[in-house]
Design an enzyme around this catalytic site. Sequence first.
Site, PDB file in Angstrom:
ATOM      1  N   GLU A 132     -19.721  -4.456  10.864  1.00 13.61           N
ATOM      2  CA  GLU A 132     -20.633  -3.587  11.611  1.00 13.61           C
ATOM      3  C   GLU A 132     -21.728  -4.371  12.317  1.00 13.61           C
ATOM      4  O   GLU A 132     -22.150  -4.010  13.423  1.00 13.61           O
ATOM      5  CB  GLU A 132     -21.256  -2.553  10.660  1.00 13.61           C
ATOM      6  CG  GLU A 132     -20.314  -1.457  10.195  1.00 13.61           C
ATOM      7  CD  GLU A 132     -19.373  -1.861   9.064  1.00 13.61           C
ATOM      8  OE1 GLU A 132     -19.533  -2.987   8.534  1.00 13.61           O
ATOM      9  OE2 GLU A 132     -18.480  -1.070   8.703  1.00 13.61           O
TER      10      GLU A 132
ATOM     11  N   ARG B 198     -25.457  -0.829   7.892  1.00 14.85           N
ATOM     12  CA  ARG B 198     -25.257  -2.269   7.746  1.00 14.85           C
ATOM     13  C   ARG B 198     -25.845  -3.068   8.914  1.00 14.85           C
ATOM     14  O   ARG B 198     -26.147  -4.239   8.779  1.00 14.85           O
ATOM     15  CB  ARG B 198     -23.751  -2.576   7.706  1.00 14.85           C
ATOM     16  CG  ARG B 198     -23.070  -2.353   6.398  1.00 14.85           C
ATOM     17  CD  ARG B 198     -23.103  -3.607   5.557  1.00 14.85           C
ATOM     18  NE  ARG B 198     -22.839  -3.304   4.168  1.00 14.85           N
ATOM     19  CZ  ARG B 198     -21.683  -3.501   3.549  1.00 14.85           C
ATOM     20  NH1 ARG B 198     -20.672  -4.029   4.202  1.00 14.85           N
ATOM     21  NH2 ARG B 198     -21.545  -3.203   2.289  1.00 14.85           N
TER      22      ARG B 198
ATOM     23  N   LYS C 170       0.861  -1.181   0.000  1.00 10.88           N
ATOM     24  CA  LYS C 170       0.000   0.000   0.000  1.00 10.88           C
ATOM     25  C   LYS C 170       0.903   1.237   0.000  1.00 10.88           C
ATOM     26  O   LYS C 170       1.847   1.315   0.783  1.00 10.88           O
ATOM     27  CB  LYS C 170      -0.892  -0.053   1.245  1.00 10.88           C
ATOM     28  CG  LYS C 170      -2.185   0.700   1.113  1.00 10.88           C
ATOM     29  CD  LYS C 170      -3.180   0.304   2.194  1.00 10.88           C
ATOM     30  CE  LYS C 170      -4.387   1.213   2.134  1.00 10.88           C
ATOM     31  NZ  LYS C 170      -5.461   0.815   3.032  1.00 10.88           N
TER      32      LYS C 170
HETATM   33  C1  LIG Z   1     -19.073  -1.258   5.326  1.00 12.83           C
HETATM   34  C2  LIG Z   1     -17.849  -0.411   5.360  1.00 12.83           C
HETATM   35  N1  LIG Z   1     -17.181  -0.255   6.521  1.00 12.83           N
HETATM   36  C3  LIG Z   1     -16.090   0.511   6.563  1.00 12.83           C
HETATM   37  C4  LIG Z   1     -15.628   1.138   5.449  1.00 12.83           C
HETATM   38  C5  LIG Z   1     -14.428   2.062   5.512  1.00 12.83           C
HETATM   39  N2  LIG Z   1     -13.347   1.556   4.698  1.00 12.83           N
HETATM   40  C6  LIG Z   1     -13.066   2.025   3.470  1.00 12.83           C
HETATM   41  S1  LIG Z   1     -11.777   1.274   2.750  1.00 12.83           S
HETATM   42  C7  LIG Z   1     -11.531   0.325   4.117  1.00 12.83           C
HETATM   43  C8  LIG Z   1     -10.385  -0.627   4.164  1.00 12.83           C
HETATM   44  C9  LIG Z   1     -10.449  -1.592   3.092  1.00 12.83           C
HETATM   45  O1  LIG Z   1      -9.297  -2.371   3.171  1.00 12.83           O
HETATM   46  P1  LIG Z   1      -8.902  -3.240   1.946  1.00 12.83           P
HETATM   47  O2  LIG Z   1     -10.096  -3.875   1.368  1.00 12.83           O
HETATM   48  O3  LIG Z   1      -7.790  -4.132   2.359  1.00 12.83           O
HETATM   49  O4  LIG Z   1      -8.415  -2.177   0.868  1.00 12.83           O
HETATM   50  P2  LIG Z   1      -7.073  -1.307   0.831  1.00 12.83           P
HETATM   51  O5  LIG Z   1      -7.515   0.099   1.093  1.00 12.83           O
HETATM   52  O6  LIG Z   1      -6.124  -1.812   1.869  1.00 12.83           O
HETATM   53  O7  LIG Z   1      -6.562  -1.455  -0.526  1.00 12.83           O
HETATM   54  C10 LIG Z   1     -12.470   0.592   5.107  1.00 12.83           C
HETATM   55  C11 LIG Z   1     -12.512  -0.042   6.423  1.00 12.83           C
HETATM   56  C12 LIG Z   1     -16.353   0.949   4.258  1.00 12.83           C
HETATM   57  N3  LIG Z   1     -15.999   1.538   3.115  1.00 12.83           N
HETATM   58  N4  LIG Z   1     -17.442   0.171   4.244  1.00 12.83           N
END
Ligand SMILES: Cc1ncc(C[n+]2csc(CCOP(=O)(O)OP(=O)(O)O)c2C)c(N)n1
Length: 632
Positions: free
Chosen positions: A365, A393, A280
Amino acid sequence: MLLEQINEPKDLKTLSVPQLDELAAEIRAFLIEKLSVTGGHLAPNLGVVELTLAMHYLFDSPKDKFIFDVGHQSYVHKILTGRKDQFDTLRKYKGLCGFVKRSESEHDVWEAGHSSTSLSAAMGMALARDLKGETNKVVAVIGDGSLTGGMALEALNHIGHEKKNLMVILNDNEMSIAPNVGALHHYLSKIRTDRHYQKAKEELNQFLNKIPAIGGKLAKTAERLKDSVKYLLVSGILFEQFGFNYFGPVDGHDMEQLLEVMEQASHVQGPVMIHVITTKGKGYSPAEADSHKWHGISPYKIESGQVLKAVGPPMYTEIFSDALIELAKKDERIVAVTPAMPGGSGLIKFGELFPGRMIDVGIAEQHAATLCAAMAMEGMKPVYAVYSTFLQRAYDQVVHDICRQNLNVIFAIDRAGFVGPDGETHHGVYDIAYLRHIPNMVLMMPKDENELRRMMKTAVDYNDGPIAVRYPRVNGVGVELEAEMRPIPIGKWETVREGDSSIIIAVGPMVQVAEEAAEQLKRDGQNVRVINARFIKPLDEAMLLQLAKDGLQIIVLEEGTELGGLGSAILEFYSKQGINGVPIRIIGVPDRFIEHGSIKEQRQETGLTAERVATELRALSAGFRQRVNGTA
Ligand SMILES: Cc1ncc(C[n+]2csc(CCOP(=O)(O)OP(=O)(O)O)c2C)c(N)n1
């Protein structure tokens, strides 16, 4: 510059691998430069440059469908599909959306913003494709964080059962926004780090491949041996058990390797998972060093990585964070629960101060809500810190597990109201409507940061069931904080400005807007009363009965959907009381989705401004006086 010549995916197809590498470097430089001005999801996008190039190089979008989980990592896809010239407008009002957006391009086939929907979407598209007799590919890109979401696991279960042709690319960078958590995360780490396994697997495979093609029993034995070796040593055994053909792990920044594996996987029948290891923030050292901070970033100076932030009073999140720490020092029952947002929800310091009392459950959630219910059942005081949009959610868990059992769960609902550049998938404008109708729920919103502290104390003192405090994604108004957090009597509103010409009932930051409108109307000789409806539930019924007697024009001002909000609650109350004819106008968020931009622009678009309120009130009051007195 190669990037200048890339206007659509087909422009990639003739490039060599070294040229793709060169292009990857140019794309990184482009992203780093553009986002230094606009801000945005830098680190996730820097991690998927080669991955996205490989997808567009090998497959045929939009015929082949690319589904990006969350959609925050779709910038490279946007660059490659004809939108690079719009990056100066990224996440700005009427500009390029920070997530996948179907109205922007035929290459954007599935919209999101909330995580963990991509596998269900891919499965739906694969099923539809097969029913229609079509042959396109369906490719979902999902991060290791999003894979921990319950929906993704439900979809995995179903995909393995149906055995449709679809490709899942697992983009594993070890991070959610914060470091990823959970057993699945540990499993992926094990695959990643177990180099011995990898090496042994490769050596054995090479050895077995050297066995000449022989028929009969021996060949079968060799195949079986390969299979058992696979089960012993192939890392993705869990995914194999789920019915996937697992490929990986692959270095997501090695273009050649990536192309080779993806090409190979694309010929396999049935569901395929390619496990891609990425970094990342790849290629920008500040983002690589702290990808948590650089997940979503404000404008910054490229050379130093210094983030440029507007100065002002602390954000509500910080006020919440400090208040919770103060309260938790005196009350050991308090625990904080976050679904993968410890940073955004202001819980990092809390976690450091009270190890074991800050629980990050991952992107879960629903699980978080039920877990809070059970902790409350056992006498703890769980504080469920969650963004309004993500609490959507967990609606059933809030109804079924928390409110129905009337448990002492505190909801700290952040990002209530408009959220600005994340736009329509992230606004916190529905929670009033989806919470206030649930029996036992108490729902509050402060007009300023001191009131937020008082509400936190009110919530901790409250022992009669669930209680929620919602607060916006803005700076506080700059009021002085009282040292002592004085609780507020449940259901008691506050008159913040006396007046006898008309009334504005406002909630949260709208109280300030109401005061500004009242100030404007004062110049016309009107004395507008402003009421801080700090309890959305229960309503201040005594005050409402008095207001009905006063017989003045009322405006209800709320930064939430007009359908089922505070204004609706007031109308329902009067209706139940048999009180007719109270002139009420609701100004809230209209019945449509509001796109990205600044919070100010979103309020302007929807009329949640002092000017609009003053204009409405002038017109309404004139009409009202005419009706009552027969004069203008
Ligand atoms: C239901 C929900 N909860 C929390 C989030 C906040 N959120 C956005 S991106 C993310 C992390 C996602 O991690 P990953 O899938 O590993 O993607 P990366 O950003 O590391 O590439 C979170 C928790 C969200 N978008 N949707």
